[in-house]
Structures are given as structure tokens and as C-alpha cells.
Design an enzyme around this catalytic site. Structure first.
Site, PDB file in Angstrom:
ATOM      1  N   ASP A  70     129.952  38.851 109.087  1.00 56.44           N
ATOM      2  CA  ASP A  70     130.899  37.947 109.071  1.00 56.44           C
ATOM      3  C   ASP A  70     130.406  36.794 110.280  1.00 56.44           C
ATOM      4  O   ASP A  70     130.138  37.137 111.374  1.00 56.44           O
ATOM      5  CB  ASP A  70     132.339  38.155 109.269  1.00 56.44           C
ATOM      6  CG  ASP A  70     133.375  37.110 109.569  1.00 56.44           C
ATOM      7  OD1 ASP A  70     133.661  36.546 108.524  1.00 56.44           O
ATOM      8  OD2 ASP A  70     133.935  37.028 110.577  1.00 56.44           O
ATOM      9  N   GLU A  85     126.585  35.755 106.638  1.00 57.27           N
ATOM     10  CA  GLU A  85     127.441  34.412 106.304  1.00 57.27           C
ATOM     11  C   GLU A  85     126.919  33.573 107.519  1.00 57.27           C
ATOM     12  O   GLU A  85     127.415  33.418 108.513  1.00 57.27           O
ATOM     13  CB  GLU A  85     128.683  34.999 106.414  1.00 57.27           C
ATOM     14  CG  GLU A  85     129.945  33.619 106.117  1.00 57.27           C
ATOM     15  CD  GLU A  85     131.324  33.662 106.474  1.00 57.27           C
ATOM     16  OE1 GLU A  85     132.121  33.144 105.730  1.00 57.27           O
ATOM     17  OE2 GLU A  85     131.601  34.667 107.565  1.00 57.27           O
TER      18      GLU A  85
END
Length: 703
Positions: free
Chosen positions: A351, A388
Site C-alpha cells: 500500500d 501501489e
């Protein structure tokens, strides 16, 4: 045989002197920190450079507010450099504990020690209980649990499926089975996921990507109920611990066993497990946030700080983990190995991974040590690593996050495919690039099409159904006056905002959903589907349902029957993709044929069957995938006709491939069962090679 070790025999990172058999038992744990179960007791190991004293608080029950015993580390014999190491005899698996540290409280210098704080071990293997109510101002967080990692894996090992052969299914453990419609024995749990494995097998996905299962708060730090519950889980408390909220029952530490049972069962079904990991911030928040763990042990090492001691905030969540400090690098490195070794995890999605590209001053740097360490670690060599490749402070590194090993969530793919099917001008070139595996982003760095994780929707944003039903976000239920969530969604409602009974709008929305699902699954690269998109799950326009632990976010299993047409459509194209090497090539398309007279590996045409004018305002495109460069005899020719215009459009099969025996595979404008032919045995192309596509539709022919 030794029955007890004295602290003078221990070191922070190495095993005590002991007989060979006992040494073997110790080395099965690859981590140097935390609560390490030994014969005769537990070794507690914690890092703190600036602490002046350290204690272990021991509890008998999860509900106990006060420890029954406090054990002090000896500053002379129990400290090795900046490592505090203490053996406590007569403790067993299941023992409950906190750390407590004395030290300076000088926020302007980065120190936030609080001698009364009960601290979660950064290396805790499990947590138990909740934050408890407090009248004395002392935060009482969940207890850390001593874990015995022994487990009967029954021969299970990592599946090692190539990324190029993967179909990823992003899902939330709790939300997948929490709703009453799931009809499982253990709703909202790891065990509930096991009960739904037959569904995952029928869908055909090869991997589940689990939204965060690392520990995160489920109630307020003083025991209060959260006004907006943390449903998604992007608020880590303990990186080494599977979330206790997804276990069946309340036995302390039993989530470890249940999580392993889930992984073992998924592997037995041929499904890999990828974890969404959040190494960019923690639940401790900014300078106004609580001291729960890292702040009370070595705040200025674990976090990026400004000159005045406040927190740099590249995560958008109040603080930023100092990922390229050697101590944090070591922790992340050990954490990943822990999940691979002790839980057989097959991969990780990082993330806000661009934060890992920032140095200790917060500056983006080339070849960041943490990113390189993850790529080169030998224990992670068989795992999938997915970035990401952006953060909340403006970094957007899609295409240049790293090279070789790293795959990326391809945000350009999401945006370009959405805009093409919405009918935006000038999108045939970008659409062709995304269908081909995004060579513009990944080829120059030595990567391959499969390093592009193609997605149209994710947990963060609209569902597929809502993407074609709403033009504006509807996040009022989140309690932030609709200010939260992305404003630029590239969605459309086709005449009515939200649900409607108007038949032509309902049909168009369903067609658009099929257009995008087919595009995703027939593109070069690695597709990722969000749980529920295959049955048109809705969040009623909420594009940031982070706090919606309710029917808004939960999988509605009634849709499996209600939208069986969309499910069948998705299953058929996934099955085709898995059988057809021509849509999952390991190398980029060239547009060339190796021999004269052969059909190139890819050819592009306009709807009239002639070469494409890439600067044309038209919204139609033909893609022909040849078998050049493929040795697999199962490879077949594929012809995609895509039409995003608002009127019908005549298409002509290009002369160069008109002789091939084309049969219809997909027609998104047709009613079921004519929308997809799983056996690729649909009608042949009419004589003359001319077909008409209605507005916003896609056809796929196979020869």
C-alpha cells in the site's frame, strides 16, 4: 538438558548456548525480536536506543486491567547495544504481555517516552482483546500473545504460479462472508472464507489478494466505540499479527491457527494468497495521536519527523513510517519473511509503496534500499511483489517505481479503459496500449507485460456496477460531508444517477460492465478483479467505504443468483484466459511476423478493416492477435472489435485475416446465453466479413 537460561547467556540476535537439539528448536524461528518461545520460558527481545529502563508486564487474562507481574530488564546484563533481551522462565504459549519503557519526553527532539504507557510489541505474533476503558488516562491496548508457530501444514508449500498465469481477486476477509446471505457457519472469519472456496474455484481466480489482515484497532483507544469503524484495516497496530477480529471465537492467539488453516485450504484448492501490507503508517497518528507501540520505544527512528518533532505525513494518515532507516528496514524485512515462512504467503501488495522510495528526510531517491532489499531477498524469491506506486503526497511512480521483480497496480490502465468505454475523444491509442500490456510503462525497465497489474476497479473507489451507474460520489454516510473519496472517477450514469428501472439504461449499464470485464480479462498483463464485480455488487455510489462495516461493503450473495448472467460471463472469459496463451504473453507484442506471409503477433485496424488513423476522433478499434512467437499449439487467433461510440457501427473483418474460420466468443450486446460462448462455438462471421456493432459494445472472435 538445560531447563532454564540465564540472561548472561543471551544475545539480542543470536541463540543462547544450549545443546544441539535445543539449538535446532530455536532456529526454526527466523526472527531476532519479539517474544520467542523457548524450552522452560520465553525470551523477550525489543529494540530501544534511548530508553533508560524497560519492563515486561505480564497478564493472566485478556480482560485483566493490571499485570499480575512486572519483570524489569537489567540495564547491565539484559542490554546488548540498543537491544534489550530478557529470559522469563515458566512462561508458555498463550502468555499475555506488554512492554513498558522509561525515557525522555521531549517531542521537539523526537522523544515521546511515557513510563506509564503499555506498549504493543512491534514484533508481537498475535494480539488479544480490545482497548479497555480508562479512568486514569492510561491507554490499555490489546494484549500481546506469546505464540507457538508449530502447525501441521500437511505438506503444503507455496504454489509458485507464474504471475503471467494469475487472475487476482481482491477481497475483504470479513466482508466476503459477513452478510446473512452468505449462509456460512462462521460468517466474517478466516474459516468463513474456507467455506466459500468452492465459489472461488467455480469463478476460476488463481489468487486472492486480502485487504489488510495485520492487526488494527476495532474500538477507540480508551475503550469507546468508534464513530466510524475502521472496516478496511489500513491502520496497522502490529505488522506480524493476523487480525483477531476475523477469528472464530475469542481464544487468545487462535487467529494464528485459523489463518493458517485458511491458507492451507486455499492452497489445496490451487488458490494463492497475497497480502495487502501497510508499511507506510501506523495507528499512532500524528503528534496528537496516542502512544501505543513505536512512539514509546523509539519514536524518532520509527517515524519521519519534521524539525520541530511533528510528523511528516506522506501517507495522508497522520504519520509516515521511516521505511529506509536501517531499523525499520530490518523490521519490514523480518516481517515479510515471517509471513512467507510461518504462513506460506505467496505474495504482497504494498500500500502506498512510493513511501518506501523516500529516504529518511522524505525525499524520493533512485534505487531506494528498502525497495531493492525486498526485490533481492532470497526468501522472497518465489513470492509476488506488487507496488501501489504512489502515495498521498503527490508521488506517482507508475511505470518507474522499480525494475525487474516489481509488478505495479497500473493506474493508467484503470483510467484509460474507463475513459475509452465512456466514449471520450482521443482514446483509441491509449486503449490499444493498455490492451497490449503497457509497454510504454514497463518495457524500458526490462519488465514484462505481466508486471502490469491491470484493474478497472479496486476496493478504493466505485464498484464496477457503480462505475456505470453514478457520475458523482455519494459518501454522505461516511460522516465527512461528502468531502472524502476521489472526485475524478471517469464514470457515467447514462441518464439517471443511481438505480433505475428504465430498460434501455439498465441494458446499457450491463453492457458497459461486460465491456470492461471482457477488456480486463482479454488484455495482456495480469488482471485483478474486485470481489463482487462479477455479480455487479453495489455500494450505492460510495467510492470510499473505508468505514462501512455493513451491507454497503459486504458481499451480497443473493446477487450470485440475481446476476447469474454476469457471473457466467465472467467465469467463461476467465476460463478462456487461463486456457489461451495469446492473452497472457510473457513478452511484449512487436507488430511483426517472424516469417513472410505470417500474421503478426498483433495488428490494429479501424472499423472499415483498414489501418488505424491514430489521430482520428473515431471511437472504434479492431485488434487481431496472431500466434507468432508462441510455441504452444493451443494458441489461437483472436479478433477484438471494440466500439465505444454512441451510435451503431459497421465493422469489416480485415482482408489479411478474412480467410480464417472465425467463430464468435463474446458479444456484449447479446442477451444470455448469446453474450458468451464458453466453447468458442458461436456463429461464424457472415459472408463478406461485415458485422454491425450496436453502440457501446464489444465482440471477440476466435479462430
Amino acid at each position: 538438558m538445560l531447563t532454564q537460561w540465564t540472561p548472561t547467556l543471551t544475545t539480542p540476535s543470536f541463540t543462547p548456548v544450549m545443546p544441539a537439539a535445543q539449538r535446532f528448536m530455536q532456529f526454526r524461528y527466523p526472527l531476532p525480536y519479539g517474544a520467542l518461545l523457548q524450552d522452560g520460558g520465553v525470551q523477550f527481545v525489543v529494540y530501544s536506543r534511548s530508553a533508560t529502563a524497560m519492563r515486561v508486564l505480564l497478564y493472566k487474562r485478556v480482560t485483566d486491567r493490571e499485570p499480575y507481574r512486572v519483570v524489569d530488564f537489567n540495564r547491565v546484563t539484559d542490554r546488548w547495544g540498543d537491544i534489550w533481551s530478557l529470559f522469563v522462565p515458566d512462561l508458555e504459549a498463550g502468555a499475555l504481555y506488554h512492554f513498558q519503557a522509561d525515557g525522555p519526553y521531549a517531542p521537539e527532539r523526537g522523544h515521546r517516552f511515557n513510563r506509564n504507557a503499555r506498549l504493543i510489541d512491534p514484533y508481537a505474533r498475535a494480539l488479544a482483546g480490545q482497548f479497555q476503558a480508562s479512568e486514569d488516562g492510561v491507554i490499555r491496548p490489546p494484549k500481546c500473545v506469546v505464540i507457538d508457530d508449530n502447525f501441521d501444514w500437511q505438506g503444503d508449500r507455496h504454489l509458485r504460479r507464474p504471475l503471467s498465469e494469475s487472475v487476482i481477486y481482491e477481497m475483504h476477509v470479513r466482508g466476503f462472508t459477513k452478510g446473512a446471505s452468505s449462509e456460512v457457519e462462521h460468517p466474517g472469519t478466516y474459516l468463513g472464507v474456507i467455506e466459500k472456496i468452492p465459489y472461488l474455484q467455480s469463478l476460476g481466480v488463481t489468487a486472492v489478494e486480502l485487504m489488510p489482515i495485520h492487526e488494527f484497532p476495532t474500538n477507540g483507544v480508551f475503550g469507546s466505540k468508534l464513530e466510524r469503524p475502521n472496516y478496511w484495516g489500513y491502520d496497522s497496530l502490529a505488522f506480524f499479527s493476523p487480525h483477531r477480529g476475523y477469528q472464530q471465537g475469542h481464544e487468545a492467539g487462535d487467529q494464528v491457527r485459523q489463518f493458517k488453516e485458511m491458507v492451507r485450504a486455499l492452497h489445496a484448492a490451487g488458490i494463492e494468497v497475497i497480502l495487502d501490507v501497510v508499511f507506510n503508517h501506523t495507528a499512532e497518528g500524528n503528534h496528537l495521536g496516542p502512544t501505543l507501540s513505536f512512539k514509546g520505544l523509539e519514536n524518532r527512528v520509527y517515524y519521519m519527523l519534521n524539525g520541530d518533532g511533528t510528523y511528516k505525513n506522506y501517507s495522508g494518515c497522520g504519520n509516515t513510517v521511516n521505511g529506509n532507516h536501517p531499523i525499520c528496514r530490518e523490521m519490514i524485512f523480518h516481517c515479510l519473511r515471517h509471513w512467507v515462512y510461518n504462513y506460506h504467503i505467496d505474495g504482497f501488495r504494498f500500500d502506498l509503496a512510493s513511501i518506501l522510495s523516500r529516504n529518511r528526510n522524505g525525499e524520493l531517491v533512485p534505487n531506494p534500499p528498502m525497495v531493492e532489499l525486498i526485490a533481492e531477498d532470497p526468501m522472497l524469491a518465489d513470492t509476488k511483489i506488487i507496488a501501489e506506486a504512489w502515495d498521498a503526497a503527490g508521488a506517482f511512480q507508475v511505470g518507474n517505481f522499480a525494475d525487474k521483480r516489481w509488478a505495479e497496480w497500473n493506474g493508467h490502465y484503470r483510467d484509460d479503459v474507463r475513459r475509452f468505454w465512456r466514449g471520450d475523444q482521443g482514446m483509441i491509442g491509449p486503449m490499444a496500449t493498455r490492451l497490449s500490456g503497457s509497454s510504454d510503462l514497463y518495457q524500458s525497465s526490462g519488465r514484462h507485460p505481466y508486471h502490469s497489474i491491470n484493474f478497472i476497479t479496486s476496493h478504493d473507489g466505485y464498484t464496477l456496477n457503480d462505475l456505470v451507474s453514478y457520475e458523482h460520489k455519494h459518501n454522505q454516510a461516511n460522516g465527512e460531508d461528502n468531502r472524502d473519496g476521489e472526485n475524478n472517477n471517469n464514470g457515467a450514469n447514462y441518464g439517471v444517477e443511481g438505480p433505475t428501472r428504465r430498460k434501455h439504461i439498465v441494458e446499457l449499464r450491463r453492457r458497459q460492465a461486460k465491456n470492461m470485464m471482457a477488456s480486463l480479462l482479454l488484455s495482456e498483463g495480469t488482471p485483478m478483479i474486485v470481489a463482487g464485480d462479477e455479480v455487479l455488487r453495489t455500494q450505492r455510489g460510495n467510492n470510499n467505504a473505508y468505514c462501512q462495516d455493513n451491507a454497503t461493503s459486504w458481499f451480497d450473495w443473493n446477487l450470485v443468483e440475481k446476476n447469474a448472467e454476469m457471473l457466467r460471463f465472467t467465469q467463461a472469459i476467465i476460463g478462456f484466459r487461463k486456457a489461451q496463451p495469446n492473452v497472457r504473453r510473457p513478452s511484449f507484442l512487436t507488430g511483426q511476423a517472424p516469417h513472410e506471409g505470417q500474421i503478426p503477433d498483433v495488428s490494429w485496424y479501424g472499423p472499415e478493416g483498414q489501418g488505424v488513423n491514430w489521430s482520428s476522433p473515431q471511437k472504434s478499434l479492431v485488434c487481431v492477435l496472431g500466434t507468432a512467437g508462441l510455441d504452444d499449439p493451443s494458441a489461437r487467433y483472436i479478433m477484438l472489435m471494440l466500439h465505444a461510440g454512441g451510435d451503431s457501427q459497421d465493422f469489416t473483418v480485415p482482408a489479411a485475416v478474412r480467410r480464417l474460420p472465425w467463430r464468435l466468443f463474446v458479444d456484449t450486446a447479446a442477451d444470455a446465453p448469446g453474450d458468451v460462448y464458453p466453447g468458442v462455438n458461436g456463429p461464424a462471421v457472415p459472408a463478406g466479413g461485415r458485422v454491425k456493432l450496436v453502440h457501446h459494445s464489444l465482440r471477440c472472435y476466435v479462430a
